[in-house]
Design an enzyme around this catalytic site. Structure first.
Site, PDB file in Angstrom:
ATOM      1  N   ARG A  15       0.825  -1.212   0.000  1.00 43.26           N
ATOM      2  CA  ARG A  15       0.000   0.000   0.000  1.00 43.26           C
ATOM      3  C   ARG A  15       0.858   1.262   0.000  1.00 43.26           C
ATOM      4  O   ARG A  15       0.491   2.277  -0.585  1.00 43.26           O
ATOM      5  CB  ARG A  15      -0.982   0.004   1.176  1.00 43.26           C
ATOM      6  CG  ARG A  15      -0.314  -0.071   2.529  1.00 43.26           C
ATOM      7  CD  ARG A  15      -1.318   0.116   3.653  1.00 43.26           C
ATOM      8  NE  ARG A  15      -0.731  -0.222   4.946  1.00 43.26           N
ATOM      9  CZ  ARG A  15      -1.086   0.339   6.082  1.00 43.26           C
ATOM     10  NH1 ARG A  15      -2.023   1.261   6.120  1.00 43.26           N
ATOM     11  NH2 ARG A  15      -0.515  -0.026   7.214  1.00 43.26           N
ATOM     12  N   SER A  42      -4.864   5.300   5.399  1.00 41.61           N
ATOM     13  CA  SER A  42      -4.568   3.865   5.402  1.00 41.61           C
ATOM     14  C   SER A  42      -4.280   3.319   4.013  1.00 41.61           C
ATOM     15  O   SER A  42      -3.451   2.445   3.841  1.00 41.61           O
ATOM     16  CB  SER A  42      -5.753   3.089   5.996  1.00 41.61           C
ATOM     17  OG  SER A  42      -5.980   3.492   7.325  1.00 41.61           O
ATOM     18  N   GLU A  63     -18.901   4.209   0.131  1.00 42.08           N
ATOM     19  CA  GLU A  63     -18.192   3.493  -0.938  1.00 42.08           C
ATOM     20  C   GLU A  63     -19.028   3.376  -2.203  1.00 42.08           C
ATOM     21  O   GLU A  63     -18.500   3.456  -3.318  1.00 42.08           O
ATOM     22  CB  GLU A  63     -17.780   2.103  -0.456  1.00 42.08           C
ATOM     23  CG  GLU A  63     -16.770   2.112   0.702  1.00 42.08           C
ATOM     24  CD  GLU A  63     -17.388   2.421   2.053  1.00 42.08           C
ATOM     25  OE1 GLU A  63     -18.631   2.398   2.178  1.00 42.08           O
ATOM     26  OE2 GLU A  63     -16.631   2.683   3.012  1.00 42.08           O
ATOM     27  N   HIS A 114      -5.601  -3.435   2.362  1.00 46.10           N
ATOM     28  CA  HIS A 114      -6.044  -4.287   3.469  1.00 46.10           C
ATOM     29  C   HIS A 114      -6.775  -5.539   2.987  1.00 46.10           C
ATOM     30  O   HIS A 114      -7.835  -5.904   3.496  1.00 46.10           O
ATOM     31  CB  HIS A 114      -6.907  -3.496   4.452  1.00 46.10           C
ATOM     32  CG  HIS A 114      -6.132  -2.448   5.204  1.00 46.10           C
ATOM     33  ND1 HIS A 114      -5.441  -1.430   4.559  1.00 46.10           N
ATOM     34  CD2 HIS A 114      -5.913  -2.257   6.524  1.00 46.10           C
ATOM     35  CE1 HIS A 114      -4.853  -0.669   5.454  1.00 46.10           C
ATOM     36  NE2 HIS A 114      -5.111  -1.137   6.658  1.00 46.10           N
ATOM     37  N   ASP A 122      -7.952  -6.003  13.490  1.00 48.89           N
ATOM     38  CA  ASP A 122      -9.322  -5.530  13.257  1.00 48.89           C
ATOM     39  C   ASP A 122     -10.324  -6.680  13.139  1.00 48.89           C
ATOM     40  O   ASP A 122     -11.530  -6.486  13.319  1.00 48.89           O
ATOM     41  CB  ASP A 122      -9.392  -4.664  11.994  1.00 48.89           C
ATOM     42  CG  ASP A 122      -9.005  -3.219  12.286  1.00 48.89           C
ATOM     43  OD1 ASP A 122      -8.904  -2.872  13.487  1.00 48.89           O
ATOM     44  OD2 ASP A 122      -8.808  -2.453  11.334  1.00 48.89           O
ATOM     45  N   ARG A 172      -2.016  -4.466   3.931  1.00 45.74           N
ATOM     46  CA  ARG A 172      -1.642  -3.612   5.059  1.00 45.74           C
ATOM     47  C   ARG A 172      -0.209  -3.880   5.497  1.00 45.74           C
ATOM     48  O   ARG A 172       0.574  -2.963   5.700  1.00 45.74           O
ATOM     49  CB  ARG A 172      -2.586  -3.875   6.234  1.00 45.74           C
ATOM     50  CG  ARG A 172      -2.223  -3.081   7.459  1.00 45.74           C
ATOM     51  CD  ARG A 172      -3.034  -3.515   8.674  1.00 45.74           C
ATOM     52  NE  ARG A 172      -2.589  -2.749   9.838  1.00 45.74           N
ATOM     53  CZ  ARG A 172      -2.510  -3.236  11.073  1.00 45.74           C
ATOM     54  NH1 ARG A 172      -2.855  -4.486  11.300  1.00 45.74           N
ATOM     55  NH2 ARG A 172      -2.094  -2.488  12.062  1.00 45.74           N
TER      56      ARG A 172
END
Lengths: 329, 342
Positions: A15, A42, A63, A114, A122, A172
């Site tokens: 990322r 992120s 989204e 992610h 998470d 991630r």
């Protein structure tokens, strides 16, 4: 040989490379616009946002609207990059991606961060383990999972040259770099990253480095295992799969994704149609993820080099027993 | 009486728009656009295709009477093509007829000879099931032959069941799955503003459609990004497939909702051509805000057998109903459809 770099310890988050590459591309192409759904810190689109605020649109936590807006921007000739977590890009906005983007084949690049269970702490709500399956089911959609930072940079550069919708999954966590600096990605082409004749491991994303480790372990036992980085899941490199099946006679697929609908099934459909050989799919066995450290989760869900090693031995055994039976006949 | 003049620079040069409006308190609105260059649709196109409904259509004649005649023509086209297709959405196509007429024959700057003209205004039919009314407008403007209308919903047709930009000249995006059009219109408005183009974006939503959550995401973002080059309509005909909107899922208070989301809201009678074009002109003067025109309409408007009946949401007119429609609209059915197809 790229496989030799398996011993390198350089770790890069794909990322991060995405964010940096996108910001650089923004200099040369004025048509690139970027959208995010409140996760720019992120997904790393915040690097582009800082550099080109007038071409960055934060759509908030919405989204579906983001994908539709990206479609509208593309319909006027822009090259929109839409980013959020893979679970939301593929899940929450699936039908918007299908109807507004893929059906009209609009030039929208969905770069979802992610992906997989290495999201970690998470937990299941944020761990996309079905995104490849549901994205590859959509006609017109190209699906790419780069294996490391080097490939991510090349993927982002190459998809800008292609006119059509693309889904790219980045991650991630920091992945080991397995490809040489001068590597150049070709859409629709897999790449042999380690030669071998006894079996083939076809992997995507982080699992490419795990596959290389497994192959190194198996070498100590006298087995020569070929490893393929199948970064384009769709359209999949049929030719390379058939060649691997014919030449090595056994295939293991590895993916940080459900074994349903992902890389494993994409490869299996080619193998079944063109050149049936024993196969084993290493991946998440139709279960949801959970909270935990990325490393712990990889062990828990059986995605480590030792799991791949076991699967390879299993397919080689099957392959040999088939050969014996054929000889007896 | 109002005078209205504007000068716009386009990629092809300057365009002068001069309008003189005798306003509608007397029910007499006359409006005339004088364009210096391209983008003018040839209103002669398509004339004479339907023998008895022929109307006198002058180029650039956008008088209220003339627009009404166009709306009637489009309604006839819708009924005929749906009868031929044997499936499709009658009620919502007819309720939107006057709005679509005002957009294509009065307000929008577009060029059927050059559907991809970069400075054109864009129209997104977010309630994509009303595709027949848009197809009729496109055909009568000259984007394709009206004969194509009778291929609606048939295998290989350029006229898909719902709007498809890949198949049909003049269609801007793919809609049909409700709730998605406004987001796409927003994206277009953002891109056109980035490119500093004079184009405006129009969208038409259904009242049932605003039950979709994405509509409100898009409502938020259009206001957040101050999209004053965007003007949307809600075709508020009061019915959705399962019944009255108030019974299925109440959407009121609708104007308050859009206002609360930061839109400039105009309420009109969606079958009063004078009100429609005035609202469209007013929307163009609004700065820093998108405009929502909530148009009160009648489902199936134009032919009494379909009016106010949700049962005709997704049902085409039968042969008998079509004949009744011809009678009611004062059109001879003699020789139909051969005469029409000629």
């Amino acid at each position: 040989m790229a496989g030799e770099s398996v011993t390198m310890t350089k770790l890069i988050a794909t990322r991060d490379v995405y964010g940096e590459t996108l910001a650089r591309l923004g200099e040369s192409s004025q048509e690139i616009v970027v959208l995010d759904a409140d996760l720019s810190g992120s997904t790393k689109t915040n690097i582009f946002a800082k550099k080109f605020p007038e071409r960055f649109f934060n759509m908030g936590v919405s989204e579906a609207d983001m994908m539709g807006t990206a479609a509208g921007l593309a319909a006027v000739g822009k090259i929109p990059f839409a980013s959020t977590f893979a679970i939301f890009a593929s899940g929450r906005a699936w039908e918007q991606v299908r109807q507004s983007i893929a059906y009209p084949k609009l030039n929208v690049k969905i770069v979802a961060s992610h992906g997989g269970i290495t999201v970690g702490e998470d937990g299941a709500s944020h761990q996309a383990i079905e995104d490849i399956a549901i994205m590859r089911a959509i006609p017109n959609m190209t699906v790419i999972v780069p294996c490391d930072g080097v490939e991510t940079r090349s993927v982002i550069q190459e998809i800008v040259k292609y006119n059509g919708p693309v889904y790219v999954r980045v991650a991630r966590g920091k992945f080991p770099v397995v490809l040489p600096e001068d590597y150049k990605f070709t859409m629709g082409k897999g790449m042999v990253v380690r030669d071998g004749k006894d079996a083939t491991i076809i992997a995507m994303g982080l699992m490419v480095s795990h596959a290389l480790e497994a192959a190194a372990m198996l070498e100590k036992e006298g087995l020569q295992i070929q490893v393929i980085n199948m970064s384009t899941i769709k359209p999949i490199d049929r030719e390379l799969i058939v060649k691997a099946a014919k030449e090595t006679g056994a295939i293991v697929t590895c993916e940080e994704h459900s074994i349903i609908g992902g890389l494993g099934e994409a490869v299996a459909s080619v193998v079944a149609e063109e050149c049936p050989v024993p196969m084993k799919r290493v991946g998440i066995q139709d279960k949801f993820g959970q909270s935990g450290l990325a490393e712990e989760l990889l062990v828990h869900y059986g995605l480590m080099p030792k799991d791949i090693e076991k699967a390879v031995k299993n397919v080689i055994e099957k392959s040999q027993s088939i050969r014996v039976k054929t000889l007896l006949l | 009486m109002r005078f209205f003049a504007s000068l716009r620079m386009t990629s092809e040069g300057f365009r002068v728009t001069l309008r003189v409006r005798f306003l509608a308190s007397l029910g007499m609105t006359f409006s005339c656009n004088c364009f210096s260059k391209i983008g003018v649709i040839n209103h002669k196109k398509g004339v004479g295709i339907l023998a008895k409904s022929d109307v006198e259509l002058k180029p650039s004649n956008t008088s209220i009477d003339n627009l009404k005649k166009w709306a009637k023509q489009l309604r006839l086209d819708v009924l005929m093509m749906l009868n031929k297709a044997k499936s499709g959405h009658t009620g919502g196509s007819l309720s939107a007829a006057d709005i679509v007429t005002a957009l294509y024959f009065y307000k929008m700057r577009h060029n059927p000879k050059d559907p991809k003209w970069a400075d054109r205004d864009r129209f997104v039919l977010s309630k994509g099931h009303a595709a027949p009314i848009q197809y009729a407008a496109l055909a009568r403007c000259g984007y394709f032959s009206p004969k194509e209308l009778f291929t609606l919903r048939k295998l290989g047709s350029i006229l898909q069941g719902h709007p498809d930009m890949k198949c049909t000249p003049g269609i801007e995006v793919c809609t049909g799955s409700l709730g998605q059009g406004l987001s796409m219109a927003n994206g277009m408005a953002l891109a056109l503003r980035l490119d500093k183009r004079p184009s405006r974006v129009y969208a038409l939503l259904g009242d049932g459609e605003v039950e979709e959550g994405q509509v409100w995401e898009a409502a938020m973002s259009a206001a957040h990004y101050k999209l004053d080059n965007l003007c949307a309509f809600v075709d508020f005909n009061g019915f959705q497939i399962d019944g009255a909107v108030t019974d299925v899922m109440n959407i009121e208070p609708l104007s308050e909702k859009w206002k609360a989301f930061g839109w400039h809201v105009i309420m009109i009678d969606g079958h009063n051509m004078g009100q429609i074009i005035r609202a469209l002109d007013d929307a163009e003067t609004i700065k820093s805000q998108p405009t929502m025109i909530i148009a009160r309409t009648v489902k199936g408007k134009g032919v009494s057998i379909f009016e106010g009946k949700y049962q005709y949401h997704g049902v085409p007119p039968s042969d008998e109903e079509l004949k009744k429609s011809f009678d009611e609209l004062g059109v001879s059915a003699d020789g139909w459809p051969e005469k029409v197809l000629q």
